[in-house]
Design an enzyme around this catalytic site. Sequence first.
Site, PDB file in Angstrom:
ATOM      1  N   ASN A 206     -12.144  -5.532   2.880  1.00 15.07           N
ATOM      2  CA  ASN A 206     -11.298  -6.684   3.599  1.00 15.07           C
ATOM      3  C   ASN A 206     -12.128  -7.951   3.386  1.00 15.07           C
ATOM      4  O   ASN A 206     -12.089  -8.961   4.607  1.00 15.07           O
ATOM      5  CB  ASN A 206     -11.031  -6.413   5.018  1.00 15.07           C
ATOM      6  N   LYS A 297      -9.129   5.100   0.328  1.00 16.52           N
ATOM      7  CA  LYS A 297      -9.711   4.070  -0.457  1.00 16.52           C
ATOM      8  C   LYS A 297     -11.041   3.921  -0.882  1.00 16.52           C
ATOM      9  O   LYS A 297     -11.612   4.034  -1.564  1.00 16.52           O
ATOM     10  CB  LYS A 297      -8.848   2.759  -0.319  1.00 16.52           C
ATOM     11  N   HIS A 317      -5.493  -5.271  -4.777  1.00 17.55           N
ATOM     12  CA  HIS A 317      -5.371  -6.096  -6.157  1.00 17.55           C
ATOM     13  C   HIS A 317      -4.727  -4.769  -7.054  1.00 17.55           C
ATOM     14  O   HIS A 317      -3.541  -5.066  -7.400  1.00 17.55           O
ATOM     15  CB  HIS A 317      -6.683  -6.153  -6.843  1.00 17.55           C
TER      16      HIS A 317
END
Length: 412
Positions: A206, A297, A317
């Site tokens: 982030n 992730k 993305h």
Amino acid sequence: MAMARATEDETATIKPVGGEEMVDYAKKKRKIPLVTEEPPPPPPSPRRSKRIRAQVGEGREGGETTGHEKWKQDEEKKLIKLEEETTDTKNQPPAKGKKMKIEEKEEEIEDTKKGTAADLQAKKLKSYTRFAGLRQSPFPDFHRPTGEECKLAYGILSTLHGGERRQPPDKSLPPVKVKEAPSNRAGCGDSPSVLDALIRTILSQNTSDANSSRAKLSMDRVYGRSDAWDAVVAGGPEKLRKAIESGGLAAVKSRVIIDILDQTRERYGTYSLDHLFNVSDDEAMRQLLAFRGVGPKTASCVLLFCLQRASFAVDTHVHRITGFLGWRPPGATRDQTYAHLDVRIPDEDKYGLHVLMVKHGKVCDECKAGGGGGKAGSCELRKAFRKGKKIQQEVKSKSEVEDIPLKVEEDV
């Protein structure tokens, strides 16, 4: 009620039968009665009425208490019971007994928090086992992307941003390690140490590459070196928070990092996760997901970059671009997208497509966050999938130039 009749020319006050007055306004036929008697006083407000009833003892049937009084009585009983319990046979003073009760309550709350964290971990592992762990997509009827579409996308992206390709490791050979961790940036799993790679990936969450790199370099300056895990744990979350505050979400990340270090030492007896080089992809994923604060992730990035495994990590993305390309259902979450694409994308394309999509998502005016959104204009990648060209022909022309194999299923 009988009333006297008035002519239209009369404007004075008329005394009708019954004692009420009527006034003719501006010679109009419409007449408004005026009541001369005083109106009755307004009823008291509900709160005032309740207070009055409580004082005079009205409004209760059979001596029934109100809800507020019952609550007060219950609280008084609890206090009396607490004092009785705290004054035990050892003649402990009530204050000390109350303190012990408070400490017990805090321990109970802490146990509840641990139980909640354990429940979340179990839920996370169950979700992984259900789909990704079994190499099954959560969307079995969604048959995109195909192997040919992956080749087409890779060919276009490599033309735009340069080729990024890495063959899956040969499992019959010793595991391949990253030679050296970068000293001028955080990276995302780029380290020969699995634990260091995991911490670097946490710092990159982030935030931008520049911010995560500043946070990692500041952390190294504060603690003396990149892997001073004993010093990090001894310093506590507040010291670490100040060291990495330039990376964003420092308060959260500092707690997660120290928690991971504590869990690592507790489970394996040392600050090291290098044993993951010698386990299967599935086992490595499960052990990484078992850490609080590590999701699919982050774990996938460690597998892809540090352990050099074929894992298609889905960051913001990748999630956005694969949505533009129609490679996932519109409402799929990032974790669902990971489980779907890790099955659909051929192993030899996972590294290249991930790296190129991340790069493309940062620089393409249409595909980056806040860019053109749903309308395809100048982006070559999106135009290729929007125009409805024959994918096989496109892949053929690309493969002739870049020597990209068409039959990926054989290698998989």
